[in-house]
Design a protein around this motif. Structure first.
Motif, mmCIF file in Angstrom:
data_model
loop_
_atom_site.group_PDB
_atom_site.id
_atom_site.type_symbol
_atom_site.label_atom_id
_atom_site.label_comp_id
_atom_site.label_asym_id
_atom_site.label_seq_id
_atom_site.Cartn_x
_atom_site.Cartn_y
_atom_site.Cartn_z
ATOM 1 N N GLU A 1 -9.171 1.695 -1.746
ATOM 2 C CA GLU A 1 -8.047 1.078 -1.061
ATOM 3 C C GLU A 1 -7.599 1.956 0.102
ATOM 4 O O GLU A 1 -7.759 3.173 0.078
ATOM 5 N N GLN A 2 -7.007 1.327 1.115
ATOM 6 C CA GLN A 2 -6.478 2.119 2.220
ATOM 7 C C GLN A 2 -5.017 2.421 1.979
ATOM 8 O O GLN A 2 -4.291 1.647 1.358
ATOM 9 N N PHE A 3 -4.595 3.588 2.442
ATOM 10 C CA PHE A 3 -3.189 3.975 2.301
ATOM 11 C C PHE A 3 -2.759 4.747 3.538
ATOM 12 O O PHE A 3 -3.579 5.070 4.394
ATOM 13 N N LEU A 4 -1.458 4.986 3.650
ATOM 14 C CA LEU A 4 -0.929 5.711 4.790
ATOM 15 C C LEU A 4 -0.717 7.165 4.397
ATOM 16 O O LEU A 4 -0.066 7.451 3.401
ATOM 17 N N GLY A 5 -1.294 8.063 5.158
ATOM 18 C CA GLY A 5 -1.069 9.486 4.927
ATOM 19 C C GLY A 5 -0.047 9.997 5.929
ATOM 20 O O GLY A 5 -0.241 9.863 7.130
ATOM 21 N N LEU A 6 1.045 10.558 5.411
ATOM 22 C CA LEU A 6 2.093 11.086 6.286
ATOM 23 C C LEU A 6 1.936 12.602 6.321
ATOM 24 O O LEU A 6 1.949 13.252 5.278
ATOM 25 N N THR A 7 1.729 13.148 7.526
ATOM 26 C CA THR A 7 1.604 14.598 7.661
ATOM 27 C C THR A 7 2.879 15.130 8.302
ATOM 28 O O THR A 7 3.171 14.793 9.448
ATOM 29 N N PRO A 8 3.675 15.914 7.573
ATOM 30 C CA PRO A 8 4.931 16.409 8.148
ATOM 31 C C PRO A 8 4.656 17.310 9.342
ATOM 32 O O PRO A 8 3.701 18.084 9.327
ATOM 33 N N GLY A 9 5.478 17.173 10.356
ATOM 34 C CA GLY A 9 5.295 17.965 11.564
ATOM 35 C C GLY A 9 6.008 19.311 11.461
ATOM 36 O O GLY A 9 6.533 19.671 10.404
ATOM 37 N N PHE A 10 6.030 20.037 12.557
ATOM 38 C CA PHE A 10 6.686 21.352 12.573
ATOM 39 C C PHE A 10 8.199 21.180 12.610
ATOM 40 O O PHE A 10 8.719 20.147 13.024
ATOM 41 N N VAL A 11 8.890 22.196 12.171
ATOM 42 C CA VAL A 11 10.351 22.189 12.206
ATOM 43 C C VAL A 11 10.808 23.392 13.017
ATOM 44 O O VAL A 11 10.409 24.520 12.732
ATOM 45 N N ASP A 12 11.572 23.165 14.073
ATOM 46 C CA ASP A 12 12.245 24.290 14.741
ATOM 47 C C ASP A 12 13.699 23.904 14.957
ATOM 48 O O ASP A 12 14.176 22.903 14.430
ATOM 49 N N ASP A 13 14.414 24.691 15.752
ATOM 50 C CA ASP A 13 15.859 24.470 15.875
ATOM 51 C C ASP A 13 16.200 23.122 16.483
ATOM 52 O O ASP A 13 17.218 22.523 16.158
ATOM 53 N N SER B 1 0.851 -1.182 0.000
ATOM 54 C CA SER B 1 0.000 0.000 0.000
ATOM 55 C C SER B 1 0.890 1.237 0.000
ATOM 56 O O SER B 1 1.964 1.231 0.601
ATOM 57 N N PRO B 2 0.455 2.317 -0.671
ATOM 58 C CA PRO B 2 1.329 3.482 -0.765
ATOM 59 C C PRO B 2 1.342 4.334 0.503
ATOM 60 O O PRO B 2 0.385 4.324 1.284
ATOM 61 N N VAL B 3 2.455 5.049 0.706
ATOM 62 C CA VAL B 3 2.553 6.073 1.735
ATOM 63 C C VAL B 3 2.554 7.398 1.002
ATOM 64 O O VAL B 3 3.352 7.600 0.091
ATOM 65 N N LYS B 4 1.623 8.289 1.371
ATOM 66 C CA LYS B 4 1.474 9.523 0.596
ATOM 67 C C LYS B 4 1.655 10.744 1.488
ATOM 68 O O LYS B 4 1.221 10.746 2.641
ATOM 69 N N VAL B 5 2.293 11.759 0.915
ATOM 70 C CA VAL B 5 2.328 13.074 1.538
ATOM 71 C C VAL B 5 1.623 14.016 0.578
ATOM 72 O O VAL B 5 2.071 14.194 -0.558
ATOM 73 N N GLY B 6 0.482 14.562 1.006
ATOM 74 C CA GLY B 6 -0.268 15.454 0.128
ATOM 75 C C GLY B 6 -0.630 14.794 -1.182
ATOM 76 O O GLY B 6 -0.640 15.431 -2.224
ATOM 77 N N GLY B 7 -0.887 13.484 -1.167
ATOM 78 C CA GLY B 7 -1.310 12.782 -2.376
ATOM 79 C C GLY B 7 -0.172 12.255 -3.224
ATOM 80 O O GLY B 7 -0.400 11.539 -4.184
ATOM 81 N N VAL B 8 1.076 12.623 -2.860
ATOM 82 C CA VAL B 8 2.217 12.143 -3.643
ATOM 83 C C VAL B 8 2.785 10.890 -2.982
ATOM 84 O O VAL B 8 2.990 10.879 -1.768
ATOM 85 N N VAL B 9 3.015 9.838 -3.759
ATOM 86 C CA VAL B 9 3.538 8.597 -3.194
ATOM 87 C C VAL B 9 5.009 8.782 -2.837
ATOM 88 O O VAL B 9 5.827 9.134 -3.691
#
Lengths: 156, 260
Positions: free
Chosen positions: A109-121, A56-64
């Motif tokens: 189909e089910q897939f994994l959605g990866l949501t990027p978290g915040f970035v700090d120092d 199954s694909p892992v997607k960020v914003g719909g991109v595999v």
């Protein structure tokens, strides 16, 4: 002696067979040839993986950006452990990223959605072998219906 | 007395069956165990690949195209009711790869090449060409049976793969070109659902098993023919009937093992 025509036809026949096989493998089954070790592995724990499958694909914003390579049960914690094979081109996901099991369309189909978290120092990027801590399990329709019926019943 | 006769008839039939299987096994064993002689064997094999494989190409390609197109058309009319016509790709590809490709190829192969093999060897047997070969110290199993067997075993997986590829193309023609399913969606959903190990390798295993069974039956029926015109016609018929039944029964068994 064999005529030249027969030999040429048999040669073409074999070539056509090989060509059709390659079409099936690369065009239909979409087997990807991994160039070197340009992929890295991440892990994630879920209480329920629902209909998630290997590949199954892992997607960020719909991109595999990767695929599920293994799903197994952690024998001690009794939760599902999903192994992700991530594309090496996409490496900059912070540790605070979250992973949820989503469904494409209503019955898809089910897939994994990866949501990027915040970035700090102080944030660290995920690297090979890391585990994504923030995960959301699959939505199970039966549970939802159960909750709905339960809340309906309480109103009366 | 009548009862004992009936029992005896049953016994005779059973012994006949088992003897037949034993003789078929011996024939194949004799043909395959012989030491290979590349210099002499290759031209014979290529000749048979032409007869068995290349000459079956037209029927396989045309049937594959039409079966793919019919599958797509039927699938489309059902799927469009649910608004899921994009799933046409996996439907066509999976049914071709898992079942129709190997099975229909084997059935067509039994009719096109298997019957021809039986008739050819049967006629050789009736006109005592096989005995003459033996008299000239040429082993007919090596000279006649072995190249035909290998040609069948090599050709059928190739034909099945070609059948499947052409069938998927036929599905594409009907689905994308005619019915207007989105080209990208058709292929991406198809690619997401077809798996290399589960579908393509199993397709090849199936058609290899069918190849061995169909070619073996065809060769044995010809080799054991009753040497007269009626015998040849009977042998040809029983080749087609038996190999079709064997293919369909084995297909169920293999499907149960692979996907059950």
């Amino acid at each position: 002696m064999l005529s030249r025509k027969v030999e040429i036809w048999v040669g073409l026949f074999l070539l056509a067979g090989i060509a059709a096989f390659l079409v099936l493998v690369f065009k239909v089954a979409n087997v990807e040839v991994q160039a070197g070790n340009s992929s890295y592995t991440l892990y994630a724990r879920f209480t329920n993986v629902g209909g998630l499958k290997v590949r199954s694909p892992v997607k960020v914003g719909g991109v595999v950006v990767g695929r599920v390579s293994q799903i197994e049960l952690d024998p001690e914690r009794l939760v599902a452990v999903v192994t992700l094979n991530m594309d090496g081109r996409y490496r900059n996901f912070p540790e605070s990223s979250s992973l949820s099991i989503l469904t494409s369309g209503l019955l898809g189909e089910q897939f994994l959605g990866l949501t990027p978290g915040f970035v700090d120092d102080e944030s660290v990027m995920l690297k090979d072998g890391d585990r994504i801590a923030d995960t959301k399990s699959a939505l199970v329709l039966e549970d939802l219906i159960g909750q709905f019926l339960y809340s309906m019943g309480k109103k009366d | 007395m009548a009862l004992i006769d009936a029992v005896a008839r049953l016994g005779r039939a059973a012994i006949g069956q088992v003897t037949g299987m034993g003789r078929a096994g011996l024939m194949l064993w004799g043909a395959l165990v012989a030491v290979p002689r590349p210099a002499k064997g290759m031209p014979l094999l290529i000749k048979q690949l032409y007869v068995v494989g290349v000459q079956s190409l037209i029927i396989i390609l045309v049937s594959g195209l039409f079966i793919g197109m019919v599958l797509a058309l039927q699938g489309y009319t059902i799927l469009v009711d649910f608004g899921t016509e994009e799933s046409l790709g996996p439907m066509v590809a999976l049914s071709l790869l898992r079942e129709l490709g190997p099975v229909v190829t084997a059935l067509l192969f039994a009719g096109r090449a298997g019957s021809a093999l039986t008739a050819e060897i049967g006629l050789m047997k009736s006109t005592e060409q096989l005995s003459s070969l033996e008299m000239m110290a040429v082993d007919p199993l090596r000279q006649i049976i072995a190249p035909r067997f290998w040609a069948g075993v090599i050709s059928m997986p190739i034909l099945a793969v070609l059948f499947t590829a052409v069938g998927i193309w036929g599905g594409h023609i009907v689905g994308v070109e005619w019915k207007g399913i989105d080209h990208g969606a058709f292929w991406s959903i198809l690619q997401a659902s077809v798996e290399w190990r589960q579908d393509i390798v199993n397709c090849l295993i199936k058609s290899l098993v069918f190849a061995i069974v169909v070619t073996w039956i065809a060769l044995y029926r010809g080799y054991e023919v009753v040497p007269n015109p009626e015998g040849i016609s009977k042998a040809t018929t029983s080749t087609v009937v038996q190999s079709s039944l064997a293919v369909l029964a084995l297909d169920f068994l293999l499907t149960a093992i692979m996907f059950g």
